[in-house]
Write a protein that holds these residues in place. Structure first.
Motif, PDB file in Angstrom:
ATOM      1  N   LEU A 363       0.906  -1.288   0.132  1.00  8.10           N
ATOM      2  CA  LEU A 363      -0.213  -0.005   0.013  1.00  8.10           C
ATOM      3  C   LEU A 363       0.763   1.262  -0.189  1.00  8.10           C
ATOM      4  CD1 LEU A 363      -2.862   0.923   0.148  1.00  8.10           C
ATOM      5  CD2 LEU A 363      -2.713   0.870   2.750  1.00  8.10           C
ATOM      6  N   PHE A 364       1.774   1.308   1.000  1.00  6.68           N
ATOM      7  CA  PHE A 364       2.885   2.504   0.729  1.00  6.68           C
ATOM      8  C   PHE A 364       3.340   2.520  -0.556  1.00  6.68           C
ATOM      9  CE2 PHE A 364       7.311   3.942   1.512  1.00  6.68           C
ATOM     10  CZ  PHE A 364       6.842   5.357   2.184  1.00  6.68           C
ATOM     11  N   SER A 365       3.997   1.584  -1.067  1.00 11.61           N
ATOM     12  CA  SER A 365       4.281   1.815  -2.458  1.00 11.61           C
ATOM     13  C   SER A 365       3.319   2.370  -3.589  1.00 11.61           C
ATOM     14  CB  SER A 365       4.948   0.313  -2.890  1.00 11.61           C
ATOM     15  OG  SER A 365       5.937   0.023  -2.120  1.00 11.61           O
ATOM     16  N   LEU A 366       2.287   1.791  -3.486  1.00 10.55           N
ATOM     17  CA  LEU A 366       1.370   2.508  -4.347  1.00 10.55           C
ATOM     18  C   LEU A 366       0.953   3.786  -4.179  1.00 10.55           C
ATOM     19  CD1 LEU A 366      -0.947  -0.836  -4.848  1.00 10.55           C
ATOM     20  CD2 LEU A 366       0.328   0.067  -6.440  1.00 10.55           C
ATOM     21  N   MET A 367       0.727   4.060  -2.649  1.00 15.85           N
ATOM     22  CA  MET A 367       0.731   5.500  -2.469  1.00 15.85           C
ATOM     23  C   MET A 367       1.620   6.285  -2.745  1.00 15.85           C
ATOM     24  SD  MET A 367      -0.989   4.464   1.206  1.00 15.85           S
ATOM     25  CE  MET A 367      -0.967   6.119   1.838  1.00 15.85           C
ATOM     26  N   THR A 368       2.990   5.966  -2.605  1.00 15.10           N
ATOM     27  CA  THR A 368       4.191   6.696  -3.083  1.00 15.10           C
ATOM     28  C   THR A 368       4.086   6.941  -4.513  1.00 15.10           C
ATOM     29  OG1 THR A 368       5.587   5.896  -1.018  1.00 15.10           O
ATOM     30  CG2 THR A 368       6.691   6.800  -3.005  1.00 15.10           C
ATOM     31  N   LEU A 369       3.932   5.922  -5.270  1.00 15.14           N
ATOM     32  CA  LEU A 369       3.933   6.119  -6.761  1.00 15.14           C
ATOM     33  C   LEU A 369       2.897   7.154  -7.186  1.00 15.14           C
ATOM     34  CD1 LEU A 369       4.831   2.497  -7.549  1.00 15.14           C
ATOM     35  CD2 LEU A 369       6.038   4.481  -8.233  1.00 15.14           C
ATOM     36  N   THR A 370       1.714   6.833  -6.671  1.00 15.99           N
ATOM     37  CA  THR A 370       0.318   7.822  -6.575  1.00 15.99           C
ATOM     38  C   THR A 370       0.849   9.366  -6.526  1.00 15.99           C
ATOM     39  OG1 THR A 370      -1.142   6.271  -6.349  1.00 15.99           O
ATOM     40  CG2 THR A 370      -1.908   8.478  -6.121  1.00 15.99           C
ATOM     41  N   LYS A 371       1.732   9.624  -5.634  1.00 17.25           N
ATOM     42  CA  LYS A 371       1.975  10.963  -5.234  1.00 17.25           C
ATOM     43  C   LYS A 371       2.884  11.386  -6.102  1.00 17.25           C
ATOM     44  CE  LYS A 371       4.845  11.078  -1.768  1.00 17.25           C
ATOM     45  NZ  LYS A 371       6.162  11.801  -2.383  1.00 17.25           N
ATOM     46  N   LEU A 372       3.605  10.612  -6.684  1.00 18.05           N
ATOM     47  CA  LEU A 372       4.877  10.923  -7.615  1.00 18.05           C
ATOM     48  C   LEU A 372       4.160  11.375  -8.988  1.00 18.05           C
ATOM     49  CD1 LEU A 372       7.801   8.687  -6.860  1.00 18.05           C
ATOM     50  CD2 LEU A 372       7.703  11.155  -6.421  1.00 18.05           C
ATOM     51  N   ILE A 373       3.187  10.485  -9.428  1.00 19.30           N
ATOM     52  CA  ILE A 373       2.573  10.901 -10.433  1.00 19.30           C
ATOM     53  C   ILE A 373       1.908  12.059 -10.665  1.00 19.30           C
ATOM     54  CG2 ILE A 373       0.201  10.254 -11.931  1.00 19.30           C
ATOM     55  CD1 ILE A 373       1.177   7.240 -11.439  1.00 19.30           C
ATOM     56  N   ASN A 374       1.340  12.498  -9.468  1.00 19.67           N
ATOM     57  CA  ASN A 374       0.506  14.128  -9.118  1.00 19.67           C
ATOM     58  C   ASN A 374       1.665  15.035  -9.420  1.00 19.67           C
ATOM     59  OD1 ASN A 374      -2.508  14.021  -7.878  1.00 19.67           O
ATOM     60  ND2 ASN A 374      -1.470  11.961  -7.895  1.00 19.67           N
ATOM     61  N   GLU A 375       2.722  14.807  -8.685  1.00 19.99           N
ATOM     62  CA  GLU A 375       4.121  15.574  -8.667  1.00 19.99           C
ATOM     63  C   GLU A 375       4.297  15.618 -10.281  1.00 19.99           C
ATOM     64  OE1 GLU A 375       7.105  14.371  -5.940  1.00 19.99           O
ATOM     65  OE2 GLU A 375       5.899  14.522  -4.410  1.00 19.99           O
ATOM     66  N   ALA A 376       4.512  14.559 -10.952  1.00 13.74           N
ATOM     67  CA  ALA A 376       4.973  14.605 -12.332  1.00 13.74           C
ATOM     68  C   ALA A 376       3.802  15.682 -13.096  1.00 13.74           C
ATOM     69  CB  ALA A 376       5.006  13.405 -13.042  1.00 13.74           C
ATOM     70  N   GLN A 377       2.521  15.454 -12.965  1.00  8.73           N
ATOM     71  CA  GLN A 377       1.629  16.284 -13.507  1.00  8.73           C
ATOM     72  C   GLN A 377       1.750  17.823 -13.122  1.00  8.73           C
ATOM     73  OE1 GLN A 377      -1.922  14.564 -11.937  1.00  8.73           O
ATOM     74  NE2 GLN A 377      -1.847  12.878 -13.261  1.00  8.73           N
ATOM     75  N   ALA A 378       2.341  18.243 -11.960  1.00 16.90           N
ATOM     76  CA  ALA A 378       2.281  19.689 -11.592  1.00 16.90           C
ATOM     77  C   ALA A 378       3.685  19.966 -12.433  1.00 16.90           C
ATOM     78  CB  ALA A 378       2.732  19.610 -10.014  1.00 16.90           C
ATOM     79  N   GLU A 379       4.954  19.210 -12.184  1.00 15.06           N
ATOM     80  CA  GLU A 379       5.864  19.670 -13.132  1.00 15.06           C
ATOM     81  C   GLU A 379       5.550  19.725 -14.799  1.00 15.06           C
ATOM     82  OE1 GLU A 379       9.928  20.543 -13.711  1.00 15.06           O
ATOM     83  OE2 GLU A 379       8.695  20.345 -12.041  1.00 15.06           O
ATOM     84  N   MET A 380       4.591  19.106 -15.282  1.00 16.04           N
ATOM     85  CA  MET A 380       4.315  19.239 -16.559  1.00 16.04           C
ATOM     86  C   MET A 380       3.585  20.605 -16.797  1.00 16.04           C
ATOM     87  SD  MET A 380       2.873  15.425 -18.006  1.00 16.04           S
ATOM     88  CE  MET A 380       3.405  14.136 -16.889  1.00 16.04           C
ATOM     89  N   GLU A 381       2.497  20.810 -15.691  1.00 15.63           N
ATOM     90  CA  GLU A 381       2.003  22.113 -15.771  1.00 15.63           C
ATOM     91  C   GLU A 381       3.006  23.520 -15.671  1.00 15.63           C
ATOM     92  OE1 GLU A 381      -1.427  24.107 -15.806  1.00 15.63           O
ATOM     93  OE2 GLU A 381      -1.360  22.019 -15.722  1.00 15.63           O
ATOM     94  N   HIS A 382       4.160  23.241 -14.852  1.00 17.70           N
ATOM     95  CA  HIS A 382       5.158  24.193 -14.702  1.00 17.70           C
ATOM     96  C   HIS A 382       5.897  24.351 -15.971  1.00 17.70           C
ATOM     97  CE1 HIS A 382       8.356  26.515 -12.888  1.00 17.70           C
ATOM     98  NE2 HIS A 382       9.194  25.599 -13.397  1.00 17.70           N
ATOM     99  N   LEU A 383       5.943  23.253 -16.815  1.00 20.74           N
ATOM    100  CA  LEU A 383       6.736  23.179 -17.984  1.00 20.74           C
ATOM    101  C   LEU A 383       5.773  23.669 -19.098  1.00 20.74           C
ATOM    102  CD1 LEU A 383       9.003  20.068 -17.325  1.00 20.74           C
ATOM    103  CD2 LEU A 383       9.667  22.545 -17.311  1.00 20.74           C
ATOM    104  N   GLU A 384       4.539  23.948 -19.004  1.00 26.58           N
ATOM    105  CA  GLU A 384       3.614  24.541 -19.938  1.00 26.58           C
ATOM    106  C   GLU A 384       3.214  23.227 -20.855  1.00 26.58           C
ATOM    107  OE1 GLU A 384       4.833  28.359 -21.224  1.00 26.58           O
ATOM    108  OE2 GLU A 384       4.056  29.272 -19.328  1.00 26.58           O
ATOM    109  N   TYR A 385       3.132  22.244 -20.684  1.00 25.89           N
ATOM    110  CA  TYR A 385       2.822  21.053 -21.404  1.00 25.89           C
ATOM    111  C   TYR A 385       1.388  21.503 -22.054  1.00 25.89           C
ATOM    112  CZ  TYR A 385       6.338  17.654 -21.051  1.00 25.89           C
ATOM    113  OH  TYR A 385       7.716  16.897 -21.153  1.00 25.89           O
ATOM    114  N   ASP A 386       0.914  20.859 -23.259  1.00 22.00           N
ATOM    115  CA  ASP A 386      -0.133  20.792 -23.922  1.00 22.00           C
ATOM    116  C   ASP A 386      -1.167  20.273 -23.013  1.00 22.00           C
ATOM    117  OD1 ASP A 386      -1.932  21.063 -26.425  1.00 22.00           O
ATOM    118  OD2 ASP A 386      -2.097  18.852 -25.889  1.00 22.00           O
ATOM    119  N   SER A 387      -2.414  20.461 -22.762  1.00 22.94           N
ATOM    120  CA  SER A 387      -3.081  20.007 -22.023  1.00 22.94           C
ATOM    121  C   SER A 387      -3.338  18.675 -22.177  1.00 22.94           C
ATOM    122  CB  SER A 387      -4.494  20.799 -21.702  1.00 22.94           C
ATOM    123  OG  SER A 387      -5.201  20.799 -22.845  1.00 22.94           O
TER     124      SER A 387
END
Length: 879
Positions: A363-387
């Motif tokens: 559960l901890f591993s899946l939650m950690t990866l989920t958190k990192l996917i959300n962080e990746a999306q925030a980074e894409m937003e910062h890099l002004e990725y096409d939606s």
């Protein structure tokens, strides 16, 4: 398409079936490796159905036959869709047949997307409809994004897989590292535990189904239990090859009942379920698995092997209050399927919310990866990725996480043949597993973030090889459909399998993680707490209050869906349905729905797509063939036909079809199922079939009539008409059961249907000792089994009216009683009374020896009988 198409006149069943089976065995690039969806058809079979429905039969005349035959032969292969020149050639053929207007195709139950994928690859304007949000998202990843972004998508996905993977390694390494070990573990093998209820014992019982770790031809490794009366904790050691001096197949739990290794107390199912529901259970780490240069190495865990696991438990408590961008907690505590849900029995063992399907480290591993996917999306937003590009990348990252969840939960087992972890959904059910395997999601080999990322990349490379227009997706019910009348040229679909699969209940396992990874990116698709269920067209009594109400819901809902398909289909269009089920009740519902919707069945084809080694095929009388059903709008049905005339027409038509199926190698339950379609093809030509009294003959009665013709055909094929007596229903019943069904247990209705076909009563067969009745099933007993009193009395008469099967069983009875004199006297007396009867008995033995499902002990008995014949110098021709 007023003229007949290929599917209405000819289909290369062998090549389609063999290539479909090859595709199922071929994991790289297969869309099933991107994300699992239940009962997804092989793409080759979908391609065959579409081409068969779009290509006119006339192209196979002398002018076109050579070129068309060669092209189709290429089209029915896996490699076809990686050759743009071949694909363009088939697209041009289709344009030639259908003019410059686009061919419009729709799948109203699109599921995992195989049918619409082949639609867009063949150049059709394609629509995919499904009510399930998980199916919709899978379709988005297969049918839309690869064909919008092409190869660019692959590079972007690979970058973010690495971005998350590197961060995950730094955040999760401590959880899997074992002190003093340079090498990271590959996996861990656990057992759930209970305490012996015997107050004088109270030993810890690890619920281990079997003790094999590696069971290969040249590699034998087992976990040996070390029993000690002075210890309440069972100890183990790893043994190899000649050291294995016990049977590793015999574990400590079987059929839901456990056995205490110390005091031999038996703990029944009911108590075990209670212990799990009340959380009075534990778990124990049995083995740590390492992967050294591609070879698995097994070790008994040292005391500090659980250090990482214990640290995780503390960190997990801190993460339980973390909220994601959409306000959801990281922990998926949504309800899991309740007790009584179709195909789901895990609630009986306390798995009532989705977080309980994982141990704390999983559960901890899946939650950690989920958190990192959300962080990746925030980074894409910062890099002004096409939606849309951001949505696409995030979707495939969510696919990767879901694949880890499928392979890393407490219902995954260790496969000792392949030395790898088996995933949760090897079958479309949720069932309890006692011992389980936990993968290290950071390992470089199988079932990890890295390996699943590579697998999805391969599928994307395959999908972007051929340039296609994206499919149009509709997430919603197929009743009603938002299209004008006569909008589509062809409907190709694979409707829900009656009571086989509860798609929404199972997909919730992934839905809860989708909500946490991409819920804010697809708010309209993932707006419900769990996937919607009220409109899902399945036969699930727990949802509708009773079996009868559930069946009515399924049939009426399916009829409404097919009426919509009928409405949106052009008058000269064709509808092709794929269906698989072993029960006539399911077929009755499907075929009745098609006919009531206004369709006439014009052709049916059985295609063996399933691997014979799959679990259901090995353990049940599961159907191996899928039936393709071609339908047209019924324009002017013939007047009603009376039953006597209908029987003649049906028998004549069925005989031709059954001979064809038999020559194609169709056998067993598949043969019977394959004959249902042709029967309804005859029936659907008429307004109704009527008895002489004027009463309408039901669909069920037509299927009963079909089964009778089918049983008689099989019996005659097996016996060659050389020795069977007309009044020997008992032998006919036994032979037909053995030839149609691979297993010895049938549900009561199926067994009763077979008995009725031979004018037999099940209670009479039970009294004879041929069958055994359980609560809701019937078991056919081996010839060496119990002999009922009624049968013994029957044996004493031994005249020409005795069933041949009973004569053979009586011979067995004499053998069991070790009375060789009586046995030889029997042979002599039958010879004196009726040599012809004895010859028929021997010929029956020869037939039985050829049937695979006859038990080996019975075959030994039959061989003894034939040996006795040779000793007496009797000569009997083979049947």
């Amino acid at each position: 398409m007023d003229e007949k198409t290929l599917i209405e006149s000819f289909m290369p069943l062998d090549s389609i079936g063999s290539e479909s089976r090859r595709e199922k065995a071929r994991k790289p690039k297969n869309i099933s490796t991107m994300h699992i969806y239940w009962a997804r058809r092989p793409t080759i079979s979908a391609r065959a159905a579409i081409l068969g429905g779009l290509i006119p039969r006339s192209v196979m005349d002398e002018k076109h036959v050579s070129k068309m035959a060669m092209l189709l032969k290429k089209a029915y292969t896996w490699d076809f869709m990686e050759d743009p020149a071949k694909v363009n050639e088939i697209r041009n053929f289709l344009k030639k047949f259908h003019g410059n207007e686009p061919i419009r195709l729709i799948d109203i139950f699109a599921g995992g997307g195989a049918i619409p994928l082949e639609g867009i690859r063949l150049g059709c304007e394609t629509w995919a409809v499904d009510i399930n949000p998980v199916a919709y998202l899978i379709q988005k990843g297969i049918l839309v994004y690869p064909h919008i972004f092409g190869k660019k998508l692959i590079k972007e996905f690979e970058y973010w897989i690495n971005w998350i993977g590197k961060k995950a390694e730094s955040e999760l390494k401590f959880a899997y590292q074992i002190p003093g070990k340079m090498m990271m573990p590959h996996a861990f093998i656990w057992a759930k535990t209970i305490q012996c209820p015997n107050k004088k014992c109270q030993a810890e019982i690890p619920l281990i189904k079997q003790f094999w770790l590696a069971n290969k031809k040249k590699k034998k490794i087992a976990l040996k239990p070390l029993f000690s009366e002075s210890d309440n904790i069972l100890q183990f050691k790893i043994v190899k090859d000649e050291e294995i001096d016990f049977d590793p197949k015999e574990g400590l739990i079987k059929a839901g009942k456990a056995r205490c290794w110390k005091c031999n107390s038996v703990i029944d199912k009911k108590l075990i379920k209670t212990l799990f529901k009340e959380r009075r259970t534990g778990q124990r780490l049995l083995v740590v698995v390492f992967n050294q240069n591609g070879k698995k190495k097994y070790e008994i865990p040292a005391k500090d092997a659980l250090l990482g696991f214990q640290l995780v438990s503390e960190k997990l408590k801190q993460m339980r209050d973390v909220l994601l961008q959409n306000g959801l907690p990281l922990v998926p505590q949504e309800p899991a399927p309740p007790q009584g849900a179709l195909g789901c029995s895990t609630a009986n063992y306390g798995l009532t919310t989705w977080d309980k399907f994982f141990n704390s480290r999983q559960l901890f591993s899946l939650m950690t990866l989920t958190k990192l996917i959300n962080e990746a999306q925030a980074e894409m937003e910062h890099l002004e990725y096409d939606s849309e590009m951001k949505k696409a990348i995030s979707l495939y990252l969510a696919f990767t996480l879901n694949r880890i969840a499928d392979y890393n939960n407490i219902l995954c087992t260790w496969h000792n043949r392949s030395e790898n972890i088996g995933h949760l959904f090897t079958r479309p059910v949720l069932s309890m597993k006692w011992d389980y395997a936990e993968i290290n999601p950071l390992n470089e080999q199988a079932s990890s973030w890295w390996s699943f990322g590579r697998a999805i990349k391969l599928v994307l490379e395959h999908l972007t090889t051929i340039e296609c227009k994206p499919a149009n997706l509709l997430r919603g019910s197929s009743t009603p459909l938002p299209f004008p009348d006569q909008h589509f040229d062809i409907v190709v679909t694979d409707p829900p399998f009656f009571d086989n699969i509860s798609y929404s209940d199972l997909s919730d396992f992934f839905y809860v993680w989708f909500k946490r990874t991409i819920g804010h990116l697809f708010p309209e698709v993932l707006r419900w707490p769990l996937s919607p269920k009220s409109e899902e067209i399945i036969h699930s009594p727990d949802r509708h209050g009773s079996k009868e109400l559930s069946k009515v819901f399924y049939t009426t809902s399916l009829t409404r869906a097919f009426k919509e398909a009928h409405r949106i289909l052009r008058d000269d269009g064709i509808c092709i349905v794929m269906f698989t089920h072993k029960e006539t009740e399911a077929w009755m519902s499907l075929l009745k729905s098609l006919i009531d919707a206004g369709f006439q069945i014009t052709a049916t084809w059985p295609i063996r797509m399933e691997m014979t080694t799959r679990m259901r095929a090995m353990k049940s009388a599961a159907v191996g063939s899928t039936i393709l059903i071609a339908c047209r709008k019924r324009k002017s049905p013939k007047d009603s036909i009376y039953l006597p005339e209908f029987k003649k027409e049906l028998q004549q038509y069925l005989m031709n079809k059954m001979n064809f199926f038999w020559n194609q190698g169709i056998r067993g339950i598949d043969f019977f199922i394959s004959s249902i379609g042709p029967a309804m093809s005859v029936a659907s030509q008429y307004q109704s079939v009527k008895k002489l009294s004027g009463e309408t003959v039901t669909t069920e009665s037509i299927l009963d009539l079909t089964s009778n013709f089918c049983f008689q055909f099989i019996l005659e094929k097996a016996t060659g008409k050389t020795f069977m007596k007309k009044d020997d229903e008992i032998t006919a019943f036994y032979l037909t059961w053995k030839m149609i069904h691979d297993n010895d247990v049938l549900d009561y209705d199926s067994a009763n249907k077979l008995a009725k076909a031979f004018q037999m009563d099940l209670s009479h067969l039970v009294a004879l000792g041929l069958l055994e009745k359980n609560l809701s099933s019937i078991r056919i007993l081996p010839l060496h089994g119990h002999v009922g009193n009624e049968m013994k009395q029957q044996h004493q008469r031994m005249f020409e009216n005795s069933p041949l099967l009973l004569l053979i069983q009586f011979i067995n009875l004499l053998q069991q009683e070790k009375e060789p004199e009586k046995l030889h006297h029997l042979a002599d007396s039958i010879t004196r009374e009726n040599m012809n009867l004895f010859s028929k008995c021997i010929q029956l033995a020869q037939v039985l020896l050829k049937i695979k499902s006859v038990p080996s002990y019975d075959k030994t008995l039959l061989h003894t009988l034939l040996t006795m014949l040779q000793e007496k110098n009797y000569s009997v021709a083979n049947p």
